[in-house]
Design an enzyme around this catalytic site. Structure first.
Site, mmCIF file in Angstrom:
data_model
loop_
_atom_site.group_PDB
_atom_site.id
_atom_site.type_symbol
_atom_site.label_atom_id
_atom_site.label_comp_id
_atom_site.label_asym_id
_atom_site.label_seq_id
_atom_site.Cartn_x
_atom_site.Cartn_y
_atom_site.Cartn_z
ATOM 1 C CG HIS A 5 19.036 72.274 55.610
ATOM 2 N ND1 HIS A 5 19.013 72.659 54.296
ATOM 3 C CD2 HIS A 5 18.085 71.310 55.745
ATOM 4 C CE1 HIS A 5 18.095 71.965 53.640
ATOM 5 N NE2 HIS A 5 17.516 71.146 54.492
ATOM 6 N NE ARG A 25 34.851 62.827 67.448
ATOM 7 C CZ ARG A 25 35.544 62.021 68.232
ATOM 8 N NH1 ARG A 25 36.081 62.472 69.348
ATOM 9 N NH2 ARG A 25 35.686 60.766 67.939
ATOM 10 N NE ARG A 44 16.316 68.850 58.986
ATOM 11 C CZ ARG A 44 15.610 67.863 58.461
ATOM 12 N NH1 ARG A 44 15.965 66.623 58.629
ATOM 13 N NH2 ARG A 44 14.535 68.112 57.755
ATOM 14 N NE ARG A 88 34.594 62.852 55.621
ATOM 15 C CZ ARG A 88 34.137 62.249 56.735
ATOM 16 N NH1 ARG A 88 33.521 62.957 57.663
ATOM 17 N NH2 ARG A 88 34.310 60.958 56.931
ATOM 18 C CB ILE A 89 38.232 66.583 60.925
ATOM 19 C CG1 ILE A 89 37.073 67.443 61.456
ATOM 20 C CG2 ILE A 89 39.394 67.483 60.536
ATOM 21 C CD1 ILE A 89 37.408 68.206 62.722
ATOM 22 N N GLY A 90 37.282 63.335 59.664
ATOM 23 C CA GLY A 90 36.413 62.197 59.918
ATOM 24 C C GLY A 90 37.171 60.922 60.214
ATOM 25 C CD GLU A 182 34.919 60.024 53.045
ATOM 26 O OE1 GLU A 182 34.610 61.048 53.671
ATOM 27 O OE2 GLU A 182 34.578 59.825 51.844
ATOM 28 C CG MET A 183 30.176 56.457 54.299
ATOM 29 S SD MET A 183 28.814 55.679 55.162
ATOM 30 C CE MET A 183 27.785 55.180 53.791
ATOM 31 C CB SER A 206 37.573 54.526 63.057
ATOM 32 O OG SER A 206 36.752 54.230 61.937
ATOM 33 C CG ASP A 207 36.304 50.655 60.548
ATOM 34 O OD1 ASP A 207 35.815 51.760 60.835
ATOM 35 O OD2 ASP A 207 36.224 50.161 59.411
ATOM 36 N NE ARG A 220 35.700 55.663 67.993
ATOM 37 C CZ ARG A 220 35.226 54.471 68.323
ATOM 38 N NH1 ARG A 220 35.738 53.387 67.803
ATOM 39 N NH2 ARG A 220 34.240 54.361 69.169
HETATM 40 N N1 HPA Z 1 32.708 52.268 55.907
HETATM 41 C C1 HPA Z 1 32.224 53.492 55.606
HETATM 42 N N2 HPA Z 1 32.528 54.564 56.306
HETATM 43 C C2 HPA Z 1 33.348 54.430 57.352
HETATM 44 C C3 HPA Z 1 33.875 53.194 57.718
HETATM 45 C C4 HPA Z 1 33.536 52.062 56.952
HETATM 46 O O1 HPA Z 1 33.972 50.935 57.223
HETATM 47 N N3 HPA Z 1 34.632 53.368 58.831
HETATM 48 C C5 HPA Z 1 34.583 54.701 59.107
HETATM 49 N N4 HPA Z 1 33.807 55.336 58.230
#
Ligand code: HPA
Length: 235
Positions: A5, A25, A44, A88-90, A182-183, A206-207, A220
């Site tokens: 990868h 980003r 990819r 990680r910067i997210g 986050e994930m 972000s939310d 943002r």
């Molecule tokens: N859920 C999962 N991951 C995220 C979210 C969320 O609401 N906002 C930013 N990353």
């Protein structure tokens, strides 16, 4: 030496890699913050770049979304490209109204229902994985120097973005103390542990799942820049 990868040679990638989820980003960071930039990966379209910040070498590469994706890229970087530190910067969604949109968070623990860690190493039954304390300490020191407030806490790394039971977050906040979702962090921290390397995770809110407010693209960008200012100084 390329991997399935990442098409690059060992020396093409710096010891410290910043990983946003979005490869564009990564391109933005390389274009706007780094000097002497060289792109090391296009497989990819998961772009990766190495350049200098204040004369020091640093790389930046997209991780993609979710633990399977960051699991692949971080493992290959640690194991096959001699990368020592991945940060990680997210972005994340707030689980409590005690944190606001645009706040900068530092994960001191990642909670997940994911089987990633147990499946990967066969011996990990814990619901939490952990960042590298020394890296977190450096991040806190830099943030203090830059006068950027950061909130430390438990981050929920979720495998599911769209849950049928939207209110599930309340349970996770209550039972696991997770302040935001986050994930990716859980898998990144696990990979750092099994390879003997270092990881950290800085996030911008972000939310909010509580207020259902979300950030505007311009805001943002601005808040993202504050997080970047911290991360780049880890070079
Ligand atoms: N859920 C999962 N991951 C995220 C979210 C969320 O609401 N906002 C930013 N990353």
């Amino acid at each position: 030496m390329s991997t399935p990868h990442i098409e690059a040679k060992k020396g093409d990638i710096a010891k410290t890699v910043l990983m946003p989820g979005d490869p564009l980003r990564a391109k933005y960071i390389a274009d706007n913050f780094l000097e002497n930039v060289k792109r090391f990966n296009t497989v990819r379209n998961m772009f990766g770049y190495t350049g200098t910040f204040n004369g020091k070498e640093i790389s930046v590469m997209g991780s993609g979304m979710g633990m399977p994706s960051i699991g692949i890229y971080s493992y290959e970087l640690y194991k096959f490209f001699d990368v020592e530190n991945i940060v990680r910067i997210g972005s994340c969604g707030a689980y409590t109204d005690e944190i606001d949109l645009y706040d900068v968070l530092l994960a001191d623990k990642a909670y997940s229902e994911s089987s990633y860690a147990d499946v990967q190493s066969g011996d990990y039954k814990d619901d939490y994985t952990y960042p590298t304390p020394a890296l977190n300490e450096r991040i806190e020191t830099i943030a203090e120097e830059l006068n950027i407030p950061i909130t430390k806490g438990v981050i929920h790394s979720s495998d599911v973005f769209y849950r049928e039971n939207f209110d599930d977050y309340k349970r996770i906040y209550r039972d696991f103390n997770a302040i935001a979702v986050e994930m990716e962090a859980f898998a990144l921290f696990h990979n750092a542990r099994v390879t003997g390397k270092n990881a950290a995770c800085i996030l911008t809110v972000s939310d909010s799942l509580v207020t259902k407010k979300a950030t505007s693209p311009e805001e943002r960008q601005k808040s993202f820049t504050r997080m970047m200012e911290i991360a780049l100084r880890l070079a």
